[in-house]
Design a protein around this motif. Structure first.
Motif, PDB file in Angstrom:
ATOM      1  N   MET A  84      21.326 -38.536 -19.222  1.00  0.00           N
ATOM      2  CA  MET A  84      20.354 -38.941 -20.244  1.00  0.00           C
ATOM      3  C   MET A  84      21.088 -39.308 -21.529  1.00  0.00           C
ATOM      4  SD  MET A  84      17.273 -36.744 -22.003  1.00  0.00           S
ATOM      5  CE  MET A  84      16.366 -36.589 -20.471  1.00  0.00           C
ATOM      6  N   ASP A  85      20.770 -40.482 -22.114  1.00  0.00           N
ATOM      7  CA  ASP A  85      21.375 -40.821 -23.387  1.00  0.00           C
ATOM      8  C   ASP A  85      20.439 -40.406 -24.524  1.00  0.00           C
ATOM      9  OD1 ASP A  85      19.405 -42.822 -23.597  1.00  0.00           O
ATOM     10  OD2 ASP A  85      20.730 -44.378 -22.829  1.00  0.00           O
ATOM     11  N   VAL A  86      20.935 -40.537 -25.746  1.00  0.00           N
ATOM     12  CA  VAL A  86      20.173 -40.064 -26.899  1.00  0.00           C
ATOM     13  C   VAL A  86      18.861 -40.828 -27.045  1.00  0.00           C
ATOM     14  CG1 VAL A  86      20.199 -39.745 -29.390  1.00  0.00           C
ATOM     15  CG2 VAL A  86      22.274 -39.325 -28.082  1.00  0.00           C
ATOM     16  N   LYS A  87      18.908 -42.141 -26.832  1.00  0.00           N
ATOM     17  CA  LYS A  87      17.693 -42.948 -26.964  1.00  0.00           C
ATOM     18  C   LYS A  87      16.609 -42.466 -26.014  1.00  0.00           C
ATOM     19  CE  LYS A  87      15.939 -47.705 -26.775  1.00  0.00           C
ATOM     20  NZ  LYS A  87      16.290 -49.124 -26.592  1.00  0.00           N
ATOM     21  N   GLN A  88      16.976 -42.166 -24.792  1.00  0.00           N
ATOM     22  CA  GLN A  88      15.989 -41.683 -23.825  1.00  0.00           C
ATOM     23  C   GLN A  88      15.424 -40.339 -24.252  1.00  0.00           C
ATOM     24  OE1 GLN A  88      17.474 -41.328 -19.829  1.00  0.00           O
ATOM     25  NE2 GLN A  88      15.557 -40.500 -19.023  1.00  0.00           N
ATOM     26  N   ALA A  89      16.281 -39.453 -24.735  1.00  0.00           N
ATOM     27  CA  ALA A  89      15.813 -38.141 -25.178  1.00  0.00           C
ATOM     28  C   ALA A  89      14.825 -38.271 -26.333  1.00  0.00           C
ATOM     29  CB  ALA A  89      16.998 -37.275 -25.589  1.00  0.00           C
ATOM     30  N   VAL A  90      15.132 -39.154 -27.294  1.00  0.00           N
ATOM     31  CA  VAL A  90      14.238 -39.361 -28.434  1.00  0.00           C
ATOM     32  C   VAL A  90      12.902 -39.947 -27.977  1.00  0.00           C
ATOM     33  CG1 VAL A  90      13.894 -40.681 -30.555  1.00  0.00           C
ATOM     34  CG2 VAL A  90      16.105 -39.610 -30.106  1.00  0.00           C
ATOM     35  N   ASN A  91      12.968 -40.935 -27.087  1.00  0.00           N
ATOM     36  CA  ASN A  91      11.750 -41.618 -26.650  1.00  0.00           C
ATOM     37  C   ASN A  91      10.826 -40.729 -25.830  1.00  0.00           C
ATOM     38  OD1 ASN A  91      12.168 -44.087 -27.903  1.00  0.00           O
ATOM     39  ND2 ASN A  91      13.273 -44.961 -26.172  1.00  0.00           N
ATOM     40  N   GLN A  92      11.381 -39.835 -25.031  1.00  0.00           N
ATOM     41  CA  GLN A  92      10.521 -39.055 -24.148  1.00  0.00           C
ATOM     42  C   GLN A  92      10.130 -37.699 -24.724  1.00  0.00           C
ATOM     43  OE1 GLN A  92      13.005 -38.784 -20.585  1.00  0.00           O
ATOM     44  NE2 GLN A  92      13.246 -36.582 -20.897  1.00  0.00           N
ATOM     45  N   ARG A  93      10.762 -37.281 -25.832  1.00  0.00           N
ATOM     46  CA  ARG A  93      10.398 -35.993 -26.421  1.00  0.00           C
ATOM     47  C   ARG A  93       8.978 -36.020 -26.964  1.00  0.00           C
ATOM     48  NH1 ARG A  93       9.002 -32.909 -30.183  1.00  0.00           N
ATOM     49  NH2 ARG A  93       8.480 -34.751 -31.405  1.00  0.00           N
ATOM     50  N   ILE A  94       8.211 -35.004 -26.637  1.00  0.00           N
ATOM     51  CA  ILE A  94       6.872 -34.831 -27.180  1.00  0.00           C
ATOM     52  C   ILE A  94       6.722 -33.389 -27.641  1.00  0.00           C
ATOM     53  CG2 ILE A  94       5.854 -36.588 -25.663  1.00  0.00           C
ATOM     54  CD1 ILE A  94       4.705 -34.172 -23.996  1.00  0.00           C
ATOM     55  N   SER A  95       5.613 -33.092 -28.293  1.00  0.00           N
ATOM     56  CA  SER A  95       5.273 -31.702 -28.567  1.00  0.00           C
ATOM     57  C   SER A  95       4.635 -31.136 -27.296  1.00  0.00           C
ATOM     58  CB  SER A  95       4.309 -31.600 -29.751  1.00  0.00           C
ATOM     59  OG  SER A  95       4.947 -31.992 -30.943  1.00  0.00           O
ATOM     60  N   THR A  96       5.400 -30.372 -26.550  1.00  0.00           N
ATOM     61  CA  THR A  96       4.915 -29.801 -25.296  1.00  0.00           C
ATOM     62  C   THR A  96       4.014 -28.611 -25.600  1.00  0.00           C
ATOM     63  OG1 THR A  96       6.930 -30.502 -24.165  1.00  0.00           O
ATOM     64  CG2 THR A  96       5.643 -28.767 -23.115  1.00  0.00           C
ATOM     65  N   ARG A  97       2.803 -28.652 -25.039  1.00  0.00           N
ATOM     66  CA  ARG A  97       1.837 -27.591 -25.318  1.00  0.00           C
ATOM     67  C   ARG A  97       1.317 -26.911 -24.048  1.00  0.00           C
ATOM     68  NH1 ARG A  97       0.614 -31.681 -29.173  1.00  0.00           N
ATOM     69  NH2 ARG A  97       0.795 -30.955 -31.332  1.00  0.00           N
ATOM     70  N   ALA A  98       2.035 -27.083 -22.955  1.00  0.00           N
ATOM     71  CA  ALA A  98       1.723 -26.372 -21.711  1.00  0.00           C
ATOM     72  C   ALA A  98       3.013 -26.224 -20.931  1.00  0.00           C
ATOM     73  CB  ALA A  98       0.673 -27.124 -20.893  1.00  0.00           C
ATOM     74  N   PHE A  99       3.315 -24.999 -20.494  1.00  0.00           N
ATOM     75  CA  PHE A  99       4.595 -24.705 -19.870  1.00  0.00           C
ATOM     76  C   PHE A  99       4.397 -24.045 -18.511  1.00  0.00           C
ATOM     77  CE2 PHE A  99       5.356 -24.910 -24.395  1.00  0.00           C
ATOM     78  CZ  PHE A  99       6.579 -25.540 -24.516  1.00  0.00           C
ATOM     79  N   LEU A 100       5.396 -24.209 -17.662  1.00  0.00           N
ATOM     80  CA  LEU A 100       5.408 -23.549 -16.371  1.00  0.00           C
ATOM     81  C   LEU A 100       5.883 -22.102 -16.532  1.00  0.00           C
ATOM     82  CD1 LEU A 100       7.113 -26.350 -14.230  1.00  0.00           C
ATOM     83  CD2 LEU A 100       4.657 -25.833 -14.383  1.00  0.00           C
ATOM     84  N   ASP A 101       5.460 -21.257 -15.599  1.00  0.00           N
ATOM     85  CA  ASP A 101       5.897 -19.863 -15.588  1.00  0.00           C
ATOM     86  C   ASP A 101       7.272 -19.803 -14.926  1.00  0.00           C
ATOM     87  OD1 ASP A 101       6.111 -17.156 -15.688  1.00  0.00           O
ATOM     88  OD2 ASP A 101       4.694 -16.752 -14.050  1.00  0.00           O
ATOM     89  N   LYS A 102       8.270 -20.237 -15.670  1.00  0.00           N
ATOM     90  CA  LYS A 102       9.627 -20.357 -15.148  1.00  0.00           C
ATOM     91  C   LYS A 102      10.593 -19.936 -16.250  1.00  0.00           C
ATOM     92  CE  LYS A 102      12.744 -23.878 -13.168  1.00  0.00           C
ATOM     93  NZ  LYS A 102      12.867 -25.321 -12.784  1.00  0.00           N
ATOM     94  N   PRO A 103      11.395 -18.923 -16.021  1.00  0.00           N
ATOM     95  CA  PRO A 103      12.233 -18.372 -17.095  1.00  0.00           C
ATOM     96  C   PRO A 103      13.420 -19.255 -17.447  1.00  0.00           C
ATOM     97  CG  PRO A 103      12.731 -17.274 -15.031  1.00  0.00           C
ATOM     98  CD  PRO A 103      11.562 -18.188 -14.747  1.00  0.00           C
ATOM     99  N   ILE A 104      13.995 -18.975 -18.595  1.00  0.00           N
ATOM    100  CA  ILE A 104      15.261 -19.562 -19.036  1.00  0.00           C
ATOM    101  C   ILE A 104      16.200 -18.391 -19.307  1.00  0.00           C
ATOM    102  CG2 ILE A 104      16.421 -20.884 -20.851  1.00  0.00           C
ATOM    103  CD1 ILE A 104      13.863 -22.490 -21.192  1.00  0.00           C
ATOM    104  N   SER A 105      17.402 -18.443 -18.760  1.00  0.00           N
ATOM    105  CA  SER A 105      18.316 -17.306 -18.841  1.00  0.00           C
ATOM    106  C   SER A 105      18.975 -17.198 -20.213  1.00  0.00           C
ATOM    107  CB  SER A 105      19.407 -17.435 -17.769  1.00  0.00           C
ATOM    108  OG  SER A 105      20.288 -18.503 -18.078  1.00  0.00           O
ATOM    109  N   GLU A 106      19.498 -16.022 -20.490  1.00  0.00           N
ATOM    110  CA  GLU A 106      20.219 -15.805 -21.741  1.00  0.00           C
ATOM    111  C   GLU A 106      21.440 -16.713 -21.813  1.00  0.00           C
ATOM    112  OE1 GLU A 106      22.608 -12.308 -24.214  1.00  0.00           O
ATOM    113  OE2 GLU A 106      21.345 -11.767 -22.499  1.00  0.00           O
ATOM    114  N   ALA A 107      22.126 -16.892 -20.687  1.00  0.00           N
ATOM    115  CA  ALA A 107      23.309 -17.754 -20.691  1.00  0.00           C
ATOM    116  C   ALA A 107      22.950 -19.185 -21.049  1.00  0.00           C
ATOM    117  CB  ALA A 107      23.986 -17.709 -19.314  1.00  0.00           C
ATOM    118  N   GLU A 108      21.817 -19.668 -20.539  1.00  0.00           N
ATOM    119  CA  GLU A 108      21.375 -21.032 -20.853  1.00  0.00           C
ATOM    120  C   GLU A 108      21.029 -21.145 -22.330  1.00  0.00           C
ATOM    121  OE1 GLU A 108      19.114 -22.908 -17.097  1.00  0.00           O
ATOM    122  OE2 GLU A 108      18.338 -20.946 -17.704  1.00  0.00           O
ATOM    123  N   VAL A 109      20.361 -20.141 -22.882  1.00  0.00           N
ATOM    124  CA  VAL A 109      19.989 -20.156 -24.298  1.00  0.00           C
ATOM    125  C   VAL A 109      21.227 -20.143 -25.179  1.00  0.00           C
ATOM    126  CG1 VAL A 109      18.868 -18.842 -26.144  1.00  0.00           C
ATOM    127  CG2 VAL A 109      17.718 -19.125 -23.934  1.00  0.00           C
TER     128      VAL A 109
END
Length: 223
Positions: free
Chosen positions: A1-26
């Motif tokens: 993913m390039d920066v332009k794609q990241a900027v274009n597809q970013r939204i304010s996400t207001r619904a999330f899956l019940d899927k954790p993110i690890s401490e190492a990833e954070v």
């Protein structure tokens, strides 16, 4: 993913899956974001990341406080200026109506709209939440640099397949959260950020806010 794609597809996400993110990833996410622009290399930002029981403690605290006063606590740094002028007020109202249209909650259903808004204070069920802290002695420049750091985090989240939503609404509980997180005397909480794996099937995540044209917001001279 390039920066332009990241900027274009970013939204304010207001619904999330019940899927954790690890401490190492954070930790990797936060470490990478440390390369965000910083005038004078002050790095004026500080973050508090909560998940699990720590996140639930914040949710419970918010429910308790807002049950007694839904408007929250007084602040000298409101989310929007009082008597917001045009075209900014129309833009603010328009994106709100677009969101409720996606959700199928009509204007007359005030209870439904209030119920949806209350999800802000559950981080829209995101697995982690980030709080941004800045020292009140910092100037407007350092506030701007903190915003650059926040944007960097949002784009890096996008690269990882995560969604994010900045939540200035937590500013109405600024004093309560100052005590809860035992911040320093001169520190203040700016806002929150919900982060997690977006739910692609939820209608609210189909919302793309309208943006002004370049000609409306920019002047190009000398070309």
């Amino acid at each position: 993913m390039d920066v332009k794609q990241a900027v274009n597809q970013r939204i304010s996400t207001r619904a999330f899956l019940d899927k954790p993110i690890s401490e190492a990833e954070v930790r990797d996410w936060l470490e990478t974001a440390q390369r965000a622009p910083s005038g004078g290399n002050l790095q004026p930002w500080r973050t508090i990341v909560v998940t699990g029981d720590e996140k639930q403690a914040v949710i419970d605290l918010a429910q308790k406080k807002l049950a007694g006063n839904p408007r929250g606590e007084p602040t000298d740094r409101p989310i929007y200026p009082p008597d917001l002028w045009e075209p900014h007020e129309s833009r603010r109202r328009r994106v709100g109506e677009m969101m409720y249209e996606k959700l199928g909650i009509p204007r007359e259903d005030k209870a439904g709209r209030i119920q949806w808004f209350s999800r802000n204070f559950r981080f829209f069920d995101a697995p982690i939440a980030v709080f941004f802290v800045i020292d009140k002695r910092m100037g407007h420049g350092q506030w701007a640099h903190t915003g650059m750091y926040m944007q960097t985090l949002a784009l890096l989240a996008e690269e990882r397949g995560w969604g994010s939503c900045f939540q200035e609404c937590w500013g109405i509980l600024r004093d309560t959260l100052h005590d809860h997180f035992q911040l320093g005397e001169t520190e203040m909480l700016y806002c929150g950020m919900a982060v997690g794996w977006p739910d692609p099937d939820h209608p609210v995540n189909q919302l793309r806010a309208e943006r002004a044209s370049v000609d409306e917001i920019a002047e190009l001279k000398g070309f």
